[in-house]
Write a protein that holds these residues in place. Structure first.
Motif, PDB file in Angstrom:
ATOM      1  N   TRP A 153       4.738   6.154  -5.230  1.00  0.00           N
ATOM      2  CA  TRP A 153       4.708   5.121  -6.269  1.00  0.00           C
ATOM      3  C   TRP A 153       6.092   4.605  -6.645  1.00  0.00           C
ATOM      4  CZ3 TRP A 153       0.709   8.175  -9.651  1.00  0.00           C
ATOM      5  CH2 TRP A 153      -0.540   8.142  -9.004  1.00  0.00           C
ATOM      6  N   PRO A 154       7.165   5.446  -6.783  1.00  0.00           N
ATOM      7  CA  PRO A 154       8.504   4.865  -7.091  1.00  0.00           C
ATOM      8  C   PRO A 154       8.995   3.922  -5.998  1.00  0.00           C
ATOM      9  CG  PRO A 154       8.475   7.215  -7.561  1.00  0.00           C
ATOM     10  CD  PRO A 154       7.209   6.915  -6.851  1.00  0.00           C
ATOM     11  N   TRP A 155       8.809   4.271  -4.729  1.00  0.00           N
ATOM     12  CA  TRP A 155       9.271   3.398  -3.652  1.00  0.00           C
ATOM     13  C   TRP A 155       8.435   2.121  -3.571  1.00  0.00           C
ATOM     14  CZ3 TRP A 155      13.809   4.601  -1.817  1.00  0.00           C
ATOM     15  CH2 TRP A 155      14.239   5.937  -1.853  1.00  0.00           C
ATOM     16  N   VAL A 156       7.166   2.192  -3.868  1.00  0.00           N
ATOM     17  CA  VAL A 156       6.334   0.986  -3.886  1.00  0.00           C
ATOM     18  C   VAL A 156       6.783   0.036  -4.989  1.00  0.00           C
ATOM     19  CG1 VAL A 156       3.987   0.132  -4.288  1.00  0.00           C
ATOM     20  CG2 VAL A 156       4.364   2.102  -2.793  1.00  0.00           C
ATOM     21  N   ALA A 157       7.052   0.582  -6.166  1.00  0.00           N
ATOM     22  CA  ALA A 157       7.517  -0.269  -7.276  1.00  0.00           C
ATOM     23  C   ALA A 157       8.887  -0.875  -6.970  1.00  0.00           C
ATOM     24  CB  ALA A 157       7.577   0.563  -8.560  1.00  0.00           C
ATOM     25  N   LEU A 158       9.820  -0.060  -6.404  1.00  0.00           N
ATOM     26  CA  LEU A 158      11.137  -0.588  -6.050  1.00  0.00           C
ATOM     27  C   LEU A 158      11.028  -1.720  -5.039  1.00  0.00           C
ATOM     28  CD1 LEU A 158      14.243  -0.261  -6.232  1.00  0.00           C
ATOM     29  CD2 LEU A 158      14.083   1.376  -4.340  1.00  0.00           C
ATOM     30  N   TRP A 159      10.168  -1.543  -4.018  1.00  0.00           N
ATOM     31  CA  TRP A 159      10.004  -2.608  -3.016  1.00  0.00           C
ATOM     32  C   TRP A 159       9.346  -3.853  -3.604  1.00  0.00           C
ATOM     33  CZ3 TRP A 159      11.303  -4.051   1.767  1.00  0.00           C
ATOM     34  CH2 TRP A 159      10.531  -4.997   2.417  1.00  0.00           C
ATOM     35  N   ARG A 160       8.311  -3.684  -4.424  1.00  0.00           N
ATOM     36  CA  ARG A 160       7.546  -4.819  -4.905  1.00  0.00           C
ATOM     37  C   ARG A 160       8.286  -5.612  -5.982  1.00  0.00           C
ATOM     38  NH1 ARG A 160       1.583  -3.346  -6.565  1.00  0.00           N
ATOM     39  NH2 ARG A 160       1.530  -2.951  -4.308  1.00  0.00           N
ATOM     40  N   TYR A 161       8.984  -4.929  -6.903  1.00  0.00           N
ATOM     41  CA  TYR A 161       9.555  -5.614  -8.074  1.00  0.00           C
ATOM     42  C   TYR A 161      11.061  -5.790  -8.004  1.00  0.00           C
ATOM     43  CZ  TYR A 161       4.947  -4.566  -9.935  1.00  0.00           C
ATOM     44  OH  TYR A 161       3.603  -4.472 -10.108  1.00  0.00           O
ATOM     45  N   VAL A 162      11.775  -5.216  -7.009  1.00  0.00           N
ATOM     46  CA  VAL A 162      13.240  -5.357  -6.942  1.00  0.00           C
ATOM     47  C   VAL A 162      13.660  -5.983  -5.615  1.00  0.00           C
ATOM     48  CG1 VAL A 162      15.457  -4.125  -6.984  1.00  0.00           C
ATOM     49  CG2 VAL A 162      13.618  -3.415  -8.525  1.00  0.00           C
ATOM     50  N   ILE A 163      13.326  -5.313  -4.490  1.00  0.00           N
ATOM     51  CA  ILE A 163      13.868  -5.736  -3.195  1.00  0.00           C
ATOM     52  C   ILE A 163      13.270  -7.068  -2.767  1.00  0.00           C
ATOM     53  CG2 ILE A 163      14.013  -5.117  -0.754  1.00  0.00           C
ATOM     54  CD1 ILE A 163      14.089  -2.207  -1.587  1.00  0.00           C
ATOM     55  N   VAL A 164      11.940  -7.236  -2.913  1.00  0.00           N
ATOM     56  CA  VAL A 164      11.301  -8.484  -2.471  1.00  0.00           C
ATOM     57  C   VAL A 164      11.794  -9.686  -3.276  1.00  0.00           C
ATOM     58  CG1 VAL A 164       9.095  -9.679  -2.282  1.00  0.00           C
ATOM     59  CG2 VAL A 164       9.304  -7.322  -1.490  1.00  0.00           C
ATOM     60  N   PRO A 165      11.855  -9.684  -4.644  1.00  0.00           N
ATOM     61  CA  PRO A 165      12.401 -10.858  -5.372  1.00  0.00           C
ATOM     62  C   PRO A 165      13.857 -11.140  -5.046  1.00  0.00           C
ATOM     63  CG  PRO A 165      11.077  -9.511  -6.830  1.00  0.00           C
ATOM     64  CD  PRO A 165      11.255  -8.720  -5.573  1.00  0.00           C
TER      65      PRO A 165
END
Length: 410
Positions: free
Chosen positions: A134-146
């Motif tokens: 879950w932490p890596w999914v949130a980092l990818w979805r809300y930080v790296i992608v934008p």
């Protein structure tokens, strides 16, 4: 291969030499072969008698001795000692331990491990997802992608569309013009046309002239060399080949053919072949005749031996030995056999009763140690005494019954 049947060869005509040597050769061979055939038949008869009277009984005795020494003791040891010991000391306790202890314990452990393992698996899966997924999914979805989309992708697309594309189109137009109007005319009229004119009007005629000169020189050298080689070959054949060929063809071959080969062939066809054929035929015929002679001698010896030994022996056996043997069988051996049969039956019944008692005591002891319901053995039904006529009967174990008619019984 031809499908037709091969025709038999016509018999060659016999010469005078064959007719002359046939009868003497057969007489001599018969004199030599008859003793050999008789000795051979005697050896065959002796070998068969030795096989029937000595070798086969000896082999059977050795086989019985081998079984008695090396097979039966081990079979008895396995059946009477090893198998009961293994069965009652290892197999039965192991089966009881497996059924009464290990099977319930294994079922309980299986249930415990299954239940506890299922709960631990659910908890470990939830904890692993909470810590590592879950932490890596949130980092990818809300930080790296934008950041990648609005900080890199959009500016890079604008730079490519409005700066790099027009600049690349201008550079490509400039390079195409330079290639078409500068490089191609300079290469065609400054390099290709002069080189082609030089090759066509200077190098080609010069090469043709040199080729013609060198071709003529080579042909002249080839003609001179071929003539010189032909002369050398002809001289070598005249000096080293033709004398030996003439010697082989006109001296050695005729001498070998007419002085050695022809006499040997004539000797083989006219002398050795008829003599060998007659020897083979004489051996075959004489061996058969010697067999008839040996058989006649054997039958004569058999007749003499039968009249001197066999007939008196048969008369003695029929007239003396057979009556004495019948008397011994009826008066001595039959009562002894009946007594032995009765004693054996009584011994077997006593042993059966002893075995049944020991078996019951062993079961009672095992039931006392382990526990379990008492197993009653089936009892054989009592058979009524067979009715016989009088006191004598042929049925074994049948007691005589009183002779009362059915009419008197009512």
């Amino acid at each position: 291969m031809s499908m037709e049947k091969s025709q038999p060869r016509p018999a060659e005509p016999e010469g005078c030499l064959t007719a002359v040597i046939r009868i003497p050769v057969r007489i001599v061979v018969l004199v030599i072969v008859v003793p050999v055939r008789m000795v051979w038949d005697v050896l065959v008869v002796c070998a068969r008698a030795l096989d029937r009277t000595v070798l086969r009984p000896t082999g059977r005795a050795l086989a019985w001795l081998g079984r008695a020494l090396f097979v039966w003791p081990w079979v008895w040891l396995w059946r009477r000692i090893v198998l009961p010991v293994v069965r009652h000391a290892l197999v039965v306790p192991a089966v009881w331990l497996y059924r009464q202890v290990l099977t319930p314990l294994g079922h309980g452990l299986t249930w415990l491990v299954t239940t506890v393992g299922r709960g631990l698996g659910i908890a470990a899966g939830w904890l692993g997802r909470a810590l590592f997924v879950w932490p890596w999914v949130a980092l990818w979805r809300y930080v790296i992608v934008p950041v990648a989309r609005y900080g890199i992708g959009v500016p890079a697309a604008w730079v490519y569309r409005w700066i790099l594309t027009p600049l690349g189109a201008g550079v490509a137009f400039l390079v195409a013009g330079l290639w078409q109007y500068v490089v191609v005319p300079a290469a065609r009229y400054g390099i290709a046309l002069p080189v082609a004119w030089l090759y066509r009007h200077v190098l080609t005629p010069l090469g043709h002239g040199l080729a013609w000169v060198f071709t003529g020189l080579w042909r002249g050298l080839v003609v001179v060399g071929a003539g010189a080689w032909a002369g050398v070959v002809l001289l070598g054949k005249a000096v080293f080949v033709w004398p030996w060929v003439a010697l082989w063809r006109y001296f050695v071959v005729p001498v070998v053919r007419y002085a050695i080969v022809v006499p040997l062939v004539w000797l083989y066809r006219r002398v050795l072949t008829p003599v060998g054929r007659e020897l083979v035929d004489a051996l075959r015929v004489c061996w058969r005749v010697a067999g008839f002679v040996s058989r006649a001698v054997g039958r004569a010896l058999k007749w003499v031996a039968w009249n001197l030994l066999g007939r008196p022996t048969v008369w003695f056996y029929r007239s003396v030995c057979a009556p004495v043997g019948h008397w011994v069988r009826d008066q001595v051996w039959a009562p002894v056999r009946r007594a032995a049969v009765g004693a054996g039956r009584a011994a077997r019944e006593a042993l059966a009763a002893a075995r049944a008692t020991v078996r019951q005591a062993r079961r009672d002891a095992w039931r006392a140690l382990v526990g379990g319901p008492r197993v009653t053995e089936p009892v054989e039904p009592v058979v009524a005494s067979a009715r016989t006529l009088g006191s004598t009967t042929t049925a074994s174990g049948a007691a005589p019954a009183p002779e009362i008619s059915l009419r008197k019984r009512g």
